[in-house]
Design a protein around this motif. Structure first.
Motif, mmCIF file in Angstrom:
data_model
loop_
_atom_site.group_PDB
_atom_site.id
_atom_site.type_symbol
_atom_site.label_atom_id
_atom_site.label_comp_id
_atom_site.label_asym_id
_atom_site.label_seq_id
_atom_site.Cartn_x
_atom_site.Cartn_y
_atom_site.Cartn_z
ATOM 1 N N ALA A 133 0.799 -1.225 0.000
ATOM 2 C CA ALA A 133 0.000 0.000 0.000
ATOM 3 C C ALA A 133 0.832 1.276 0.000
ATOM 4 C CB ALA A 133 -0.937 0.010 1.204
ATOM 5 N N ARG A 134 2.136 1.185 0.345
ATOM 6 C CA ARG A 134 2.914 2.419 0.484
ATOM 7 C C ARG A 134 4.412 2.103 0.357
ATOM 8 N NH1 ARG A 134 1.188 0.328 4.976
ATOM 9 N NH2 ARG A 134 2.576 0.022 6.758
ATOM 10 N N LEU A 135 5.160 3.154 0.026
ATOM 11 C CA LEU A 135 6.613 3.093 0.059
ATOM 12 C C LEU A 135 7.085 3.668 1.382
ATOM 13 C CD1 LEU A 135 7.726 4.213 -3.521
ATOM 14 C CD2 LEU A 135 7.554 1.890 -2.611
ATOM 15 N N GLU A 136 7.996 2.966 2.047
ATOM 16 C CA GLU A 136 8.498 3.384 3.351
ATOM 17 C C GLU A 136 9.971 3.758 3.248
ATOM 18 O OE1 GLU A 136 5.726 0.188 5.871
ATOM 19 O OE2 GLU A 136 7.764 -0.361 5.267
ATOM 20 N N ASN A 137 10.402 4.654 4.141
ATOM 21 C CA ASN A 137 11.812 5.043 4.241
ATOM 22 C C ASN A 137 12.373 5.473 2.887
ATOM 23 O OD1 ASN A 137 11.782 4.236 7.017
ATOM 24 N ND2 ASN A 137 12.095 2.118 6.347
ATOM 25 N N VAL A 138 11.625 6.318 2.201
ATOM 26 C CA VAL A 138 12.024 6.763 0.863
ATOM 27 C C VAL A 138 13.211 7.715 0.962
ATOM 28 C CG1 VAL A 138 11.277 8.015 -1.200
ATOM 29 C CG2 VAL A 138 9.693 6.455 -0.036
ATOM 30 N N GLU A 139 14.226 7.483 0.122
ATOM 31 C CA GLU A 139 15.394 8.357 0.073
ATOM 32 C C GLU A 139 15.800 8.584 -1.372
ATOM 33 O OE1 GLU A 139 18.933 6.593 1.679
ATOM 34 O OE2 GLU A 139 18.395 4.577 1.019
ATOM 35 N N VAL A 140 16.259 9.814 -1.665
ATOM 36 C CA VAL A 140 16.767 10.140 -2.995
ATOM 37 C C VAL A 140 18.226 9.703 -3.068
ATOM 38 C CG1 VAL A 140 17.200 11.974 -4.669
ATOM 39 C CG2 VAL A 140 15.181 12.086 -3.192
#
Length: 379
Positions: A133-140
């Protein structure tokens, strides 16, 4: 009578709009097997990238900024996607899974990112939650520099090599005032870069120890690469980039090599004028192994390896936007020996191509009401 005719007309219109007959379900003859083409889902807003999860479901991006899960229907947008600059050719672009996805559930996204000076291509990664349902701990993990004022030529395809390095293809942002940066090693414009999954630079990149060069650069002199894949026989990256008015080109990528743009091109400017000195070859710059004039406008490609179409194993399949075709190329080593254009009669802009777990071929269409189409043997 008039009321009856009006009611019948409204019912007919509603039935047309809701009818599954609007979806594709057709059989086509090819130079090889007969194929059946069927709509998996529609209702996508200009889908751009497609990736299969281990269980056979799909992740698909919409340029407007949505990432969705696809089974026999579309999910609601997955939460946690970075904010995108969805203007012109920009927005949410490619999607790729980490090679160790089954252990870490990491998903990589490329997209147009606004910032100081304008915008540019960026790549972020995040963990797909267990419920999808979601993306977690997103980093560029990567940002193309410099950011410029343009809504064109973002690239960008994401390809992992067997060692787990990530290739990112980057456009030169189109406009003449900065397209020459494709030849400059202190700029990411018009480059292919190669990074580690966390964004760090591999020690064996070709420009790591060159003063004034960005160490993540793998190759340069590119225009706008929207198709890339690893050759499964050699492990070498191949790409197809958009030419201007003429001169789409298929290249075999060598580390540190210069592919010529905008000094060398088989195309011309859209207004009919010559680009630079009009050179079609120059010593020290790598020539394409195939070019197209008129252009096919390539986007998305695979080396087919499945068993569903044994006669096509090892063929290269390329999406065509302007050509509204799935372009099939036969190969002998690093040479193209033949070409066939499939699905032309559908008149759909093909944005990406993927191979399914069962060997079926999937394409997505760049339309307001975009579709995912599945190609299987007709029998």
């Amino acid at each position: 009578m008039r009321q009856l005719v009006r009611r019948l007309s409204l019912v007919s219109l509603a039935a047309m709009l809701a009818s599954p007959a609007l979806a594709v379900d057709e059989v086509f003859e090819t130079e090889g097997p007969s194929i059946r083409v069927q709509t998996v889902v529609n209702g996508l807003s200009h889908p751009w990238g497609l990736a299969f999860l281990p269980d056979g479901t799909m992740l698909v991006t919409e340029r407007s900024g949505n990432l969705r899960l696809v089974t026999d229907r579309l999910s609601d947008p997955i939460a946690g996607v970075p904010e995108v600059d969805a203007r012109g050719q920009g927005g949410l672009l490619d999607v790729a899974l980490d090679p160790a996805f089954e252990q870490n559930r990491l998903v990589y996204l490329s997209y147009a990112e606004a910032g100081e000076g304008g915008n540019s291509t960026a790549v972020a990664r995040g963990r797909l939650s267990d419920d999808n349902a979601r993306l977690e701990n997103v980093e560029v993990i990567f940002r193309q520099q410099p950011k410029v004022q343009s809504q064109l030529h973002f690239g960008s395809r994401l390809v992992f090599d067997p060692e787990g390095h990530l290739f990112i293809t980057l456009g030169e942002r189109s406009h003449e005032r900065f397209r020459s940066q494709a030849q400059e090693l202190n700029s990411h414009l018009g480059k292919i870069v190669r990074i580690n999954p966390d964004g760090s630079v591999p020690a064996d990149n070709p420009f790591v120890n060159q003063e004034g060069a960005l160490p993540e650069i793998w190759s340069y002199g590119h225009r706008n690469i929207q198709a890339a894949a690893l050759n499964p026989v050699t492990g070498v990256l191949w790409e197809i980039e958009h030419g201007p008015r003429g001169g789409d080109e298929l290249n075999v990528i060598e580390p540190g090599a210069n592919y010529g743009w905008p000094i060398v091109t088989l195309g011309i400017n859209y207004d009919g004028t010559t680009i630079g000195e009009g050179l079609q070859h120059k010593d020290g710059m790598v020539d394409a192994i195939r070019t197209w004039t008129p252009v096919i406008a390539p986007s998305g490609m695979i080396f087919y390896q499945g068993d569903a179409f044994p006669d096509w194993k090892g063929n290269l399949f390329v999406g065509g936007l302007a050509s509204t075709a799935l372009v099939r190329l036969t190969l002998s080593g690093d040479s193209v020996t033949g070409e066939e254009r499939l699905l032309e009669s559908l008149r759909l802009r093909i944005r990406d191509v993927a191979e399914g777990p069962d060997g079926s071929i999937y394409v997505i269409t760049d339309e307001d009401n975009g579709e995912i189409l599945r190609i299987t043997p007709a029998q």
